[in-house]
Write a protein that holds these residues in place. Structure first.
Motif, PDB file in Angstrom:
ATOM      1  N   GLY A  58      16.485  22.448 -27.274  1.00  8.54           N
ATOM      2  CA  GLY A  58      17.349  21.593 -28.089  1.00  8.54           C
ATOM      3  C   GLY A  58      17.863  22.331 -29.313  1.00  8.54           C
ATOM      4  O   GLY A  58      17.316  23.362 -29.707  1.00  8.54           O
ATOM      5  N   LYS A  62      14.580  21.775 -19.459  1.00  8.25           N
ATOM      6  CA  LYS A  62      15.126  22.865 -20.289  1.00  8.25           C
ATOM      7  C   LYS A  62      15.643  24.049 -19.474  1.00  8.25           C
ATOM      8  O   LYS A  62      16.110  25.031 -20.046  1.00  8.25           O
ATOM      9  CB  LYS A  62      14.055  23.386 -21.264  1.00  8.25           C
ATOM     10  N   THR A  96      19.413  17.631 -27.032  1.00  3.99           N
ATOM     11  CA  THR A  96      18.454  18.272 -26.140  1.00  3.99           C
ATOM     12  C   THR A  96      18.563  17.675 -24.734  1.00  3.99           C
ATOM     13  O   THR A  96      19.470  16.882 -24.456  1.00  3.99           O
ATOM     14  CB  THR A  96      17.023  18.161 -26.730  1.00  3.99           C
ATOM     15  N   GLU A 143       9.275  17.863 -29.211  1.00  8.37           N
ATOM     16  CA  GLU A 143      10.494  17.835 -30.041  1.00  8.37           C
ATOM     17  C   GLU A 143      10.612  16.485 -30.745  1.00  8.37           C
ATOM     18  O   GLU A 143      10.847  16.411 -31.950  1.00  8.37           O
ATOM     19  CB  GLU A 143      11.748  17.981 -29.148  1.00  8.37           C
TER      20      GLU A 143
END
Ligand code: URA
Length: 212
Positions: free
Chosen positions: A32, A87, A83, A119
């Motif tokens: 993010g 990922k 984000t 996060e």
């Protein structure tokens, strides 16, 4: 340690993650970005080709639409956190050798959710906006029905006092003609509502209106 430093350390750890098979095909982890103390967090699905190449979330066509809409409602990318559920790019190679994006698999989401969890716990946002179904299924409830539940506030998240889901910008871009205009307007209205909610609420979820 400041939130920014903790986020930097978290990113450093995430960058070498090998907890699912997507690490074998990714160019790089796409963590993010934005303001680690943001009041609003946007959570998309996962990096696509451009994001995988550049190492930043929402930098392809969908990202350009997201940027436009943020600008229209008076928000800057640097003020918010952007984000994804996963990922690393999820893709398959078809029989002609073309690499195509695909939705994340349950095992990939499960392997990756510790990064999103960390996060969100660091940022402690006031408002989370899920962009599309994978984020809504993970962060609001399983079996989320975008057409019925889009734009509705939920107050059940452990990560933020207010959470909602709206159309993924990539979905909006796939619509044609009037359907495109309608979907785009829905996206704009939902993000505007999210901005207003964040502005009128302090970070612990209380109203900022003082009556006396
Ligand atoms: N779509 C997503 O969900 N995330 C990105 O980062 C880019 C496109």
């Amino acid at each position: 340690m400041s939130v920014a430093e903790e986020m930097r350390k978290l990113k450093e750890r995430a960058m070498s993650c090998t907890d699912c098979d997507l690490h074998k095909t990714r160019t790089q982890v796409v963590f993010g970005e934005g303001n680690p103390e943001a009041k609003i967090v946007f959570v998309g699905e996962g990096p696509g080709e451009n994001e995988d190449r550049e190492g930043r979330p929402f930098v392809g066509r969908a990202g350009r639409l997201l940027n436009q809409v943020l600008e229209e409602i008076g928000l800057k990318r640097e003020e918010v956190w952007i984000t994804n559920v996963i990922k690393c790019r999820a893709c398959t190679i078809d029989k002609d050798g073309r690499v195509k994006n695909r939705p994340p698999r349950v095992g990939e989401v499960n392997a990756c959710k510790k990064w999103l969890d960390a996060e969100l716990k660091l940022i402690k946002p006031t408002v989370i906006v899920c962009l599309g179904n994978p984020a809504a299924n993970l962060l609001i409830h399983k079996g989320f029905k975008m057409l019925e539940e889009r734009g509705r506030w939920f107050e059940s998240s452990p990560y933020a006092p207010f959470i909602m889901a709206t159309l993924h910008p990539a979905f909006v871009l796939r619509q044609k003609g009037e359907a495109f205009e309608r979907a785009r307007a829905d996206l704009v209205n939902d993000l505007l509502e999210a901005k207003r909610k964040a502005e009128s609420t302090d970070k612990r979820g209380g109203s900022q209106l003082t009556l006396f």
